[in-house]
Design an enzyme around this catalytic site. Structure first.
Site, PDB file in Angstrom:
ATOM      1  N   PRO A 120     -56.813 -71.937 -62.614  1.00  0.00           N
ATOM      2  CA  PRO A 120     -56.157 -71.281 -63.749  1.00  0.00           C
ATOM      3  C   PRO A 120     -56.963 -70.078 -64.230  1.00  0.00           C
ATOM      4  O   PRO A 120     -58.191 -70.132 -64.324  1.00  0.00           O
ATOM      5  CB  PRO A 120     -56.121 -72.392 -64.809  1.00  0.00           C
ATOM      6  CG  PRO A 120     -56.135 -73.656 -64.016  1.00  0.00           C
ATOM      7  CD  PRO A 120     -57.011 -73.374 -62.834  1.00  0.00           C
ATOM      8  N   GLU A 121     -56.242 -68.998 -64.525  1.00  0.00           N
ATOM      9  CA  GLU A 121     -56.876 -67.764 -64.967  1.00  0.00           C
ATOM     10  C   GLU A 121     -56.490 -67.502 -66.420  1.00  0.00           C
ATOM     11  O   GLU A 121     -55.962 -68.400 -67.096  1.00  0.00           O
ATOM     12  CB  GLU A 121     -56.475 -66.626 -64.034  1.00  0.00           C
ATOM     13  CG  GLU A 121     -56.825 -66.919 -62.577  1.00  0.00           C
ATOM     14  CD  GLU A 121     -56.406 -65.838 -61.603  1.00  0.00           C
ATOM     15  OE1 GLU A 121     -56.384 -64.649 -61.988  1.00  0.00           O
ATOM     16  OE2 GLU A 121     -56.094 -66.172 -60.440  1.00  0.00           O
TER      17      GLU A 121
ATOM     18  N   HIS B 200     -56.858 -89.989 -61.811  1.00  0.00           N
ATOM     19  CA  HIS B 200     -57.776 -88.865 -61.944  1.00  0.00           C
ATOM     20  C   HIS B 200     -57.918 -88.393 -63.396  1.00  0.00           C
ATOM     21  O   HIS B 200     -58.325 -87.258 -63.640  1.00  0.00           O
ATOM     22  CB  HIS B 200     -57.355 -87.694 -61.057  1.00  0.00           C
ATOM     23  CG  HIS B 200     -57.072 -88.078 -59.641  1.00  0.00           C
ATOM     24  ND1 HIS B 200     -58.051 -88.569 -58.804  1.00  0.00           N
ATOM     25  CD2 HIS B 200     -55.919 -88.075 -58.918  1.00  0.00           C
ATOM     26  CE1 HIS B 200     -57.519 -88.841 -57.619  1.00  0.00           C
ATOM     27  NE2 HIS B 200     -56.230 -88.551 -57.665  1.00  0.00           N
TER      28      HIS B 200
ATOM     29  N   ARG C 288     -59.733 -82.936 -58.213  1.00  0.00           N
ATOM     30  CA  ARG C 288     -60.841 -82.416 -57.397  1.00  0.00           C
ATOM     31  C   ARG C 288     -62.176 -82.450 -58.142  1.00  0.00           C
ATOM     32  O   ARG C 288     -63.234 -82.261 -57.537  1.00  0.00           O
ATOM     33  CB  ARG C 288     -60.517 -80.993 -56.931  1.00  0.00           C
ATOM     34  CG  ARG C 288     -59.263 -80.936 -56.073  1.00  0.00           C
ATOM     35  CD  ARG C 288     -58.983 -79.547 -55.564  1.00  0.00           C
ATOM     36  NE  ARG C 288     -59.951 -79.140 -54.549  1.00  0.00           N
ATOM     37  CZ  ARG C 288     -59.928 -77.962 -53.924  1.00  0.00           C
ATOM     38  NH1 ARG C 288     -58.994 -77.063 -54.233  1.00  0.00           N
ATOM     39  NH2 ARG C 288     -60.828 -77.666 -53.018  1.00  0.00           N
TER      40      ARG C 288
END
Length: 271
Positions: free
Chosen positions: A2-3, A95, A114
């Protein structure tokens, strides 16, 4: 990853929902996150439990939640992180690594398959970050000075958060296309005029991304679980083999041996 548009979209959703809310407890999964470092639950508890949220801020790609005491928590979503505000009765997905229990039977959950993200009571690396693209201090002259001070190619310069922050792979490719600058152009060779054009292009593609509530290619969703819409408005990113959106131009290509995936048009972004 994400930016700026994705992180800012999450911030804008969380701010009205969290202001004044008290944190009741913190739960962690026990799994490490970024760089294999354990989440410091004790530090998170000291920073927020029993305190009320007074501000939800963004610094580059980081979310910063400040409390009524001089404490804060810092969140970076890494590659696959999600920060979700949900009813506490909603089953926790796989997760889930950090959960903040809030007043009103709600939970703020950090989910990250991740585990490249960060949830911490502070992040010293914030001090080394550069200028926000929308900061009035980022004038054309300042942008030119920043580009002149590096030996890197212009795309690498954009990804290095010590100059201009919040721009990652997607929006770097998009901005360079708008500015008609080849990704491998040495940043130091940009004239004042071209550096200013690049600054304006960065602001334009980020503004578009914000208007479309971010780009969802795989993992990104807003705090409410909604996907973004900017992926349908991308000009070159992930469009190798398709026509350049400029009428009568060339085909979008992907630079070889670029693990991040650098997309450009060789005709209107010639070196």
């Amino acid at each position: 990853m994400p930016e700026l548009p994705e992180v800012e979209t999450i911030r804008r959703e969380l701010e009205p929902a969290l202001l004044g809310t008290r944190v009741r407890s913190v739960w962690t999964s026990g799994f490490a996150l970024r760089l294999g470092r354990p989440v410091d639950r004790d530090a998170l508890v000291a920073a927020c439990v029993g305190h009320r949220v007074r501000a939800v801020l963004r610094r580059a790609k980081y979310l910063v939640i400040e409390f009524d005491e001089p404490h804060r928590i810092v969140v970076h979503l890494g590659m696959s992180g999600r920060l979700l505000l949900v009813d506490a009765r909603t089953p926790r997905p796989a997760h889930t690594h950090v959960v903040f229990a809030l007043d009103g039977a709600r939970e703020l959950r950090y989910v990250d398959p991740r585990r490249f993200g960060l949830v911490a009571a502070d992040a010293p690396e914030l001090a080394a970050l550069g200028l926000d693209p929308f900061d009035p201090a980022l004038t054309g002259e300042r942008m030119h000075k920043l580009t002149r001070a590096t030996r890197r190619a212009v795309k690498e310069f954009l990804l290095d958060q010590r100059g201009v922050v919040g721009v990652g792979n997607i929006y770097a490719c998009e901005a360079l296309h708008v500015a008609r600058i080849h990704p491998k152009t040495p940043a130091s060779r940009l004239s004042l005029a071209r550096a200013t054009v690049l600054r304006d292009a960065i602001r334009a593609v980020l503004t578009q991304g914000l208007a479309n509530r971010g780009t969802t290619l795989r993992d990104y969703v807003s705090a409410g679980g909604a996907i973004g819409d900017n992926q349908s408005h991308l000009r070159v990113y992930d469009r190798a083999g398709r026509p350049c959106p400029r009428p009568g131009c060339g085909q979008v290509r992907r630079l070889p041996n670029q693990a991040r995936g650098t997309f450009y048009c060789p005709r209107c972004q010639c070196r």
